[in-house]
Design an enzyme around this catalytic site. Structure first.
Site, PDB file in Angstrom:
ATOM      1  N   TYR A 198     -10.815   6.330 -15.174  1.00 50.09           N
ATOM      2  CA  TYR A 198     -10.877   5.131 -14.320  1.00 50.09           C
ATOM      3  C   TYR A 198     -11.613   3.987 -15.031  1.00 50.09           C
ATOM      4  O   TYR A 198     -11.148   2.847 -15.057  1.00 50.09           O
ATOM      5  CB  TYR A 198     -11.583   5.526 -13.023  1.00 50.09           C
ATOM      6  CG  TYR A 198     -12.006   4.426 -12.093  1.00 50.09           C
ATOM      7  CD1 TYR A 198     -11.075   3.668 -11.408  1.00 50.09           C
ATOM      8  CD2 TYR A 198     -13.369   4.180 -11.866  1.00 50.09           C
ATOM      9  CE1 TYR A 198     -11.481   2.675 -10.517  1.00 50.09           C
ATOM     10  CE2 TYR A 198     -13.777   3.201 -10.974  1.00 50.09           C
ATOM     11  CZ  TYR A 198     -12.824   2.453 -10.302  1.00 50.09           C
ATOM     12  OH  TYR A 198     -13.230   1.483  -9.417  1.00 50.09           O
ATOM     13  N   ASP A 234       0.853  -1.189   0.000  1.00 52.44           N
ATOM     14  CA  ASP A 234       0.000   0.000   0.000  1.00 52.44           C
ATOM     15  C   ASP A 234       0.892   1.243   0.000  1.00 52.44           C
ATOM     16  O   ASP A 234       2.063   1.165   0.359  1.00 52.44           O
ATOM     17  CB  ASP A 234      -0.931   0.018   1.222  1.00 52.44           C
ATOM     18  CG  ASP A 234      -2.116   0.948   0.992  1.00 52.44           C
ATOM     19  OD1 ASP A 234      -3.094   0.528   0.360  1.00 52.44           O
ATOM     20  OD2 ASP A 234      -2.050   2.129   1.416  1.00 52.44           O
TER      21      ASP A 234
HETATM   22  C1  AKB Z   1     -16.086   4.871  -7.849  1.00 56.09           C
HETATM   23  O1  AKB Z   1     -17.074   5.522  -7.512  1.00 56.09           O
HETATM   24  O2  AKB Z   1     -15.185   5.298  -8.566  1.00 56.09           O
HETATM   25  C2  AKB Z   1     -16.004   3.435  -7.395  1.00 56.09           C
HETATM   26  C3  AKB Z   1     -16.589   2.518  -8.409  1.00 56.09           C
HETATM   27  C4  AKB Z   1     -18.030   2.589  -8.710  1.00 56.09           C
HETATM   28  O3  AKB Z   1     -15.895   1.716  -8.942  1.00 56.09           O
HETATM   29  N1  AKB Z   1     -16.658   3.260  -6.149  1.00 56.09           N
END
Ligand code: AKB
Length: 355
Positions: free
Chosen positions: A171, A52
């Site tokens: 992401y 971590d």
């Molecule tokens: C986020 O909100 O980025 C995470 C997800 C939904 O993967 N909790």
């Protein structure tokens, strides 16, 4: 080794066939819960090596035979660690979440994609050296989906793994890329090598919805409004919700999320028809979460001040996920529905926590 290594807490010899278990993002929300589980299952029998950015404390530290401070984006650090431990299994949880990723997209790319590639390569090389498949468990996300507009979200309804594949966040894109990379390392890595052997990375992934834990409040995600609302109410603090009351995505509890990953890890490969599975438990609107929180904390002060950019992210995620493949292939079924989640798990635990 460029990153700091903390002293090993204890040493346990790994067995030849199973090897050490590597957990990245061990100090995060899911890391805590998973380490507890892995320690319960393997404590004293296998090395549990955790990574971590910050030093681990308490139960998480005690559950790890070795814990290291460093970033998965630091390939030298990861390689040095791999040369010290005979890694036989990887649970790769480390990631920048969706809101953090939009604040720093290049950092997200480096941690979420390049860091994952280093670990996949490590797992592939470990499998080759050991002559055994190396399980690689990877939490993916509802953010891997993307719809263009709120109308498209409503039209899409409950979404299966093969629909709506145009994520709008860094992401989401990163997670999708790693899903594909996992497929590559599992099926095709070193395609041109005559002696590439038969042992592989056994890549398995789950697209999780928003997760609500009673023990921790998430940081940097966009589904955070669910857990934030509950934790604020339990502490008697006012909460201003950053999405509209009608915002809707699916959620599940942290114990169910860990159970899902563990069950998928335990499923015989022959039963799995996919490498990436949806799971879900309930799909309330923000207003329904508010109403549920008020059932238990009637004096909760909850208001709404939607933040456009974060609302846009939630509007791009499906309102619910079709998890029938997981139910069929490896018997997935959540313990906590919406009512049970609050009544049996979240509320008793946050009351005990905050008094
Ligand atoms: C986020 O909100 O980025 C995470 C997800 C939904 O993967 N909790």
């Amino acid at each position: 080794m460029t990153s700091t290594m903390t002293e090993p807490k204890s040493t346990t010899r790994s067995t030849a066939t199973t090897g050490a278990i590597l957990v990245t993002g061990a100090g995060g929300e899911m890391g805590h819960a998973l380490l507890k589980h892995l320690h319960g299952q393997w404590g004293g029998q296998r090395e549990i090596v955790s990574i971590d950015l910050r030093e681990l404390h308490g139960e998480a530290a005690a559950a790890s035979t070795h814990s290291y401070c460093g970033s998965v984006a630091d390939a030298e650090f990861v390689q040095a660690l791999a040369s010290k431990h005979d890694i036989g299994e990887v649970w790769h949880l480390a990631a920048l979440l969706s809101s953090s990723g939009e604040r720093n997209p290049e950092l997200a790319l480096s941690v979420n994609v390049m860091g994952s590639c280093t670990l996949l390569k490590l797992a592939a090389e470990s499998a080759r050296r050991r002559g055994h498949d190396v399980p690689f468990m990877f939490p993916s996300t509802i953010a891997a989906y993307g719809v263009e507009s709120l109308a498209a979200k409503v039209a899409a309804g409950v979404v299966s793994e093969d629909e709506c594949g145009d994520p709008i966040t860094m992401y989401g894109l990163n997670k999708r890329a790693v899903e594909e990379m996992g497929r590559y390392y599992m099926r095709h890595y070193r395609l041109l090598d005559a002696d590439r052997g038969t042992a592989r990375v056994d890549f398995r992934s789950i697209r999780f919805p928003g997760i609500i834990s009673a023990d921790t409040v998430p940081m940097g995600g966009t589904s955070d409004y669910g857990p934030e609302m509950l934790h604020a109410a339990a502490q008697g603090k006012p909460y201003s919700c950053f999405v509209r009351p009608d915002a809707q995505i699916s959620f599940m509890t942290m114990p169910d999320a860990v159970r899902a990953l563990v069950h998928l890890a335990q499923a015989p490969r022959s039963r799995l028809s996919r490498q990436v599975y949806n799971v879900t438990a309930f799909a309330p609107t923000a207003a329904q979460i508010e109403a549920k929180v008020r059932e238990f904390f009637p004096r909760a002060e909850i208001s709404y001040a939607p933040v456009e950019a974060r609302q846009r992210i939630v509007d791009s995620w499906p309102m619910d996920l079709d998890d029938s493949a997981a139910r069929r292939d490896w018997g997935w079924s959540p313990v906590h529905g919406f009512d049970e989640a609050f009544r049996d798990y979240l509320v008793p635990a946050v009351r005990a926590r905050y008094g």
